[in-house]
Design a protein around this motif. Sequence first.
Motif, mmCIF file in Angstrom:
data_model
loop_
_atom_site.group_PDB
_atom_site.id
_atom_site.type_symbol
_atom_site.label_atom_id
_atom_site.label_comp_id
_atom_site.label_asym_id
_atom_site.label_seq_id
_atom_site.Cartn_x
_atom_site.Cartn_y
_atom_site.Cartn_z
ATOM 1 N N SER A 141 0.900 -1.130 -0.023
ATOM 2 C CA SER A 141 -0.083 -0.151 0.095
ATOM 3 C C SER A 141 0.922 1.313 -0.048
ATOM 4 C CB SER A 141 -0.783 -0.064 1.369
ATOM 5 O OG SER A 141 -0.142 0.319 2.393
ATOM 6 N N ARG A 142 0.218 2.302 -0.430
ATOM 7 C CA ARG A 142 1.241 3.449 -0.159
ATOM 8 C C ARG A 142 1.743 3.765 1.179
ATOM 9 N NH1 ARG A 142 -3.438 7.030 -3.489
ATOM 10 N NH2 ARG A 142 -3.061 6.142 -5.330
ATOM 11 N N LYS A 143 0.799 3.290 2.187
ATOM 12 C CA LYS A 143 1.400 3.679 3.536
ATOM 13 C C LYS A 143 2.667 2.932 3.680
ATOM 14 C CE LYS A 143 0.998 5.270 7.766
ATOM 15 N NZ LYS A 143 1.211 6.939 7.783
ATOM 16 N N GLU A 144 2.688 1.483 3.266
ATOM 17 C CA GLU A 144 3.761 0.533 3.510
ATOM 18 C C GLU A 144 5.081 1.185 2.701
ATOM 19 O OE1 GLU A 144 1.775 -3.844 4.206
ATOM 20 O OE2 GLU A 144 1.585 -2.822 2.313
ATOM 21 N N ALA A 145 4.486 1.498 1.243
ATOM 22 C CA ALA A 145 5.668 1.958 0.648
ATOM 23 C C ALA A 145 6.419 3.058 1.289
ATOM 24 C CB ALA A 145 5.240 2.032 -0.844
#
Lengths: 214, 214
Positions: free
Chosen positions: B89-93
């Motif tokens: 996800s964007r958050k993870e990335a």
Amino acid sequence: MTEDSVSRRRRHRPEEAERAILAAARSFLESNPFREMTVEGVMARTGLSRPAFYAYFRDRYDLVTRLLEGIGGLLFAVDRRWLVGAEESRKEASVVLADALRRGAETFVRYGPVLRAISDAASQDARVEGVYRYGLIERLVDAVADRIERDVETGLSPDDLEPEETARALVLMTERYLLDAFGKPEECTTREKTGAVVEALVSVWVRTLYGLGP
Amino acid sequence: MTEDSVSRRRRHRPEEAERAILAAARSFLESNPFREMTVEGVMARTGLSRPAFYAYFRDRYDLVTRLLEGIGGLLFAVDRRWLVGAEESRKEASVVLADALRRGAETFVRYGPVLRAISDAASQDARVEGVYRYGLIERLVDAVADRIERDVETGLSPDDLEPEETARALVLMTERYLLDAFGKPEECTTREKTGAVVEALVSVWVRTLYGLGP
DNA sequence: ACTATCTGTTGACGTCGTGTCAATAGACAT
DNA sequence: ATGTCTATTGACACGACGTCAACAGATAGT
């Protein structure tokens, strides 16, 4: 061809010779990197002898410093509208910023080799470094930091941006990226290339400051 | 003090002397800019004479090139996880990217003066320029462009980002900004300073690629 | 222990670009 | 025509570079 070039063993007005030397240096840098620029190499393009150089310039670092004088102001001028602006919507601010970046890029396209030379010289000479990094660049950083600070206050930009550091990162990116794109002496600069470069810069600046997009 | 330093008029194993010279160069660059690094100055820190230098290195540009060899790989290693990653996800990335940037910054803190010297040398010598700009930097740009391209395909990043140009802008920004922050020989690097620098870098990268924030 | 060999080491040299200075020679005024 | 002023330059000294023949310390062979 070189009608106005200086011919050997002839007296000239001081400024005339000085301008001839500056022109010779610009011409030299159109096709050679700064590291190959020697006093003899430049003076060969005027009709004057090498020692004559030292009547007008202290050394080659002084020479590039004076080349910068004619350009430095321009880099400020093109960005002025966005730098001093305020109180717009994100959309408006983005457009003005994009325009400033496009004009800045055009300045680099035009004076690329000279700016590259100055940047190279800055790492070799403390005086040039002072004028370029701590004079020009740092002042740009300050101006951009001011604008960012205002944008944070008015809510256009998020308040987790640290204005000073963000400004420095963006300005250094722009300087380095434009030098990389337009500073090579050999490269022929196409209009498409310019467009792609400006687009990339605008993306980073706008998305960082105004967060438009997904 | 300099127990292991090389003393005059004594024979040594080739690698022993070579390592002594590399160490002397590193030590020199801890407190002086590259422009003041002379072969004589470096060799004075070993017990060897100036000509001995040329038995191990072609010139001072060859010297900094070898200094880079020990570090270049590190800059790739620290970013590897984000560079080869995908499908988050964007958050993870963002978190993985932030970690990579933090580790990269730490590498710069550690090897700042040497990296600064290499960057300076690159503008003065075509061989160093080849190794540094067109070897190291360009390969980083390619790797980052790959990752961006994948992020665009999976929808993590907006499709108006041109991967190659965006990658180049971001990588050059990071290089220049970190050199500016940690490359000065005199500066003492505080932990707060490091934090602020990393935070600014993360802001620009994350907001550009993953658009988190307002 | 002596000698021969190998090779790390260096003093001395030539080169290149720099920056300076006394001497030279155009241009201009009188 | 003559003198003055100053732009111009040939010649010099310097600093850093890169090279090479000669030197000398280590090692092996006897």
